[in-house]
Enzyme design. Structure first.
Site, PDB file in Angstrom:
ATOM      1  CG  ASP A   1      -0.207  -0.026   2.560  1.00 26.43           C
ATOM      2  OD1 ASP A   1      -0.777   0.498   3.543  1.00 26.43           O
ATOM      3  OD2 ASP A   1       0.912  -0.553   2.627  1.00 26.43           O
TER       4      ASP A   1
ATOM      5  CG  ASP B   1       6.556   1.462   5.502  1.00 25.20           C
ATOM      6  OD1 ASP B   1       5.638   2.153   5.040  1.00 25.20           O
ATOM      7  OD2 ASP B   1       6.357   0.467   6.225  1.00 25.20           O
ATOM      8  CG  ASP B   2       4.042   0.189   1.586  1.00 25.76           C
ATOM      9  OD1 ASP B   2       3.926   1.116   2.431  1.00 25.76           O
ATOM     10  OD2 ASP B   2       3.358  -0.839   1.608  1.00 25.76           O
TER      11      ASP B   2
ATOM     12  CG  ASN C   1       1.118   1.040  14.202  1.00 26.76           C
ATOM     13  OD1 ASN C   1       0.050   0.430  14.133  1.00 26.76           O
ATOM     14  ND2 ASN C   1       1.951   1.113  13.191  1.00 26.76           N
TER      15      ASN C   1
ATOM     16  CD  GLU D   1       0.676  -3.472  11.412  1.00 26.86           C
ATOM     17  OE1 GLU D   1      -0.055  -4.444  11.217  1.00 26.86           O
ATOM     18  OE2 GLU D   1       0.988  -2.653  10.533  1.00 26.86           O
TER      19      GLU D   1
ATOM     20  CG  ASN E   1       0.073  -3.240   7.111  1.00 30.08           C
ATOM     21  OD1 ASN E   1      -0.346  -2.218   6.558  1.00 30.08           O
ATOM     22  ND2 ASN E   1       1.331  -3.624   7.036  1.00 30.08           N
TER      23      ASN E   1
ATOM     24  CG  HIS F   1       6.999  -0.158   9.841  1.00 35.00           C
ATOM     25  ND1 HIS F   1       7.187  -0.345  11.211  1.00 35.00           N
ATOM     26  CD2 HIS F   1       6.532   1.114   9.710  1.00 35.00           C
ATOM     27  CE1 HIS F   1       6.854   0.756  11.864  1.00 35.00           C
ATOM     28  NE2 HIS F   1       6.447   1.663  10.993  1.00 35.00           N
ATOM     29  CG  ASP F   2       5.976  -2.009   4.475  1.00 33.90           C
ATOM     30  OD1 ASP F   2       5.288  -1.212   3.801  1.00 33.90           O
ATOM     31  OD2 ASP F   2       5.570  -2.542   5.526  1.00 33.90           O
TER      32      ASP F   2
HETATM   33  O1  RIB Z   1       2.215  -0.407  10.746  1.00 36.92           O
HETATM   34  C1  RIB Z   1       3.124  -0.208   9.702  1.00 36.92           C
HETATM   35  C2  RIB Z   1       2.579  -0.740   8.413  1.00 36.92           C
HETATM   36  O2  RIB Z   1       1.377  -0.046   8.061  1.00 36.92           O
HETATM   37  C3  RIB Z   1       3.520  -0.520   7.221  1.00 36.92           C
HETATM   38  O3  RIB Z   1       3.335  -1.532   6.274  1.00 36.92           O
HETATM   39  C4  RIB Z   1       3.063   0.799   6.659  1.00 36.92           C
HETATM   40  O4  RIB Z   1       3.389   0.943   5.270  1.00 36.92           O
HETATM   41  C5  RIB Z   1       1.581   0.674   6.841  1.00 36.92           C
HETATM   42  O5  RIB Z   1       1.058  -0.060   5.738  1.00 36.92           O
HETATM   43 CA    CA Z   2       2.792  -0.903   3.973  1.00 34.63          CA
END
Ligand code: RIB
Ligand code: CA
Length: 311
Positions: free
Chosen positions: A11, A15-16, A158, A167, A169, A242-243
């Site tokens: 998405d 970070d993706d 988060n 979290e 996702n 993260h990703d």
């Molecule tokens: O919580 C972090 C995740 O949620 C990461 O993949 C960020 O890109 C969001 O999609």
């Molecule tokens: Ca992501």
């Protein structure tokens, strides 16, 4: 080295974007497809970003459009604070020239899984809506994959709406996540790991310096500049990339250490909806990232910058 065929469901998302750039820079991976799902920003934007990132980084792969909203839950998230209005920080893409694949994300994932039976490494670094739909339509998907790695969940959350038990996702589509965790052999890179591997501001400085003013590296340089600014000026956690850690965990298996634990996804209408509940008393059903090598991860990110700076 025989390349491992991979698909990244995502998405994008800052970070993706790093995750896609990292995977593209690794000689051991062949990216077959990038598939977009609703998440950090609405699907219309994640879709455009998937197309644009493919072109910006010169990735020769399919791009598939996936779900626009979660299976059951209303989609009402807009993560502009972490990802910017465009979803890729302050970077501005030209309009993409290349078109998406005619098949939806879940059919591309299945078609490639069949074609590369037993070899496909599937990453999901956004909400798991596309994966759940693929499972619903093609229940034999799990048997076709080499491995299934997600960025999601963790030992803490988060999302403020759940008092940070969930979290993002998983919380965006908890019903999809529950189906996926119950039907797939999941390698879960969660927030406990990604925050333990968070890079330093000096790492962002190094990444920007390595990228220099090379045009091919401009996207990475801009992502790093935005990430550092957002951390310093707005207190964001963009330094928890993260990703990219999920991708790095499969490039060098010493970067992340997994434990086999029992994980249940809370999908009820309750305060902690979307939490990945870990129970050490129950039979393990998931591989959970529990330890990281922070320095190795930072070096992997800098090597990625060197790859693009030398293009
Ligand atoms: O919580 C972090 C995740 O949620 C990461 O993949 C960020 O890109 C969001 O999609
Ligand atoms: Ca992501």
């Amino acid at each position: 080295m025989k390349k491992i065929p991979i698909i990244i469901d995502c998405d994008p998302g800052v970070d993706d974007s790093y995750a896609l750039a990292l995977a593209n820079s690794y000689e051991g991976f062949e990216i077959l497809a990038i598939t977009a799902v609703e998440g950090n920003v609405p699907a219309a934007i994640t879709r455009k970003n998937a197309l644009c990132i493919r072109e910006e980084l010169g990735i020769n792969c399919r791009v598939g459009f996936g779900a626009e909203k979660p299976l059951k839950k209303a989609y009402n998230q807009f993560a502009a604070n972490t990802h910017g209005q465009s979803g890729v920080g302050s970077f501005v893409f030209d309009q993409p020239e290349m078109k998406p694949d005619e098949m939806p994300a879940w059919e591309i994932i299945y078609e490639e899984a069949v074609k590369h039976k037993g070899e496909l490494l599937l990453f999901a670094v956004g909400p798991l809506t596309n994966i759940a739909i693929c499972l619903e339509k093609h229940p034999d998907l799990p048997q076709l994959l080499k491995k299934f790695v997600i960025m999601g969940g963790g030992t803490f959350g988060n999302v403020s709406a759940t008092n940070r038990t969930a979290e993002f996702n998983i919380w965006i589509d908890p019903h999809a996540a529950r189906q996926v965790f119950e039907k797939m052999d999941v390698w879960m890179v969660g927030l406990n790991a990604t925050h333990a591997a968070a890079v330093e501001m000096s790492d962002f400085d190094d990444m920007m310096a390595i990228c220099g003013d090379n045009k091919k590296a401009r996207f990475i340089r801009e992502l790093s500049a935005f990430s550092k600014y957002n951390c310093v000026e707005n207190g964001s956690d963009n330094n928890a990339i993260h990703d990219a850690l999920a991708v790095a965990s499969q490039m060098d298996e010493t970067v992340v250490t997994f434990e086999n634990l029992n994980v249940r996804v809370e999908d009820g209408d309750c305060e902690n909806i979307g939490q990945t509940v870990i129970d050490r008393e129950k039979e393990p059903n998931c591989h959970v990232a529990m330890a990281v090598d922070k320095a190795k991860f930072a070096e992997i990110m800098k090597n990625m910058c060197r790859y693009y700076a030398e293009k």
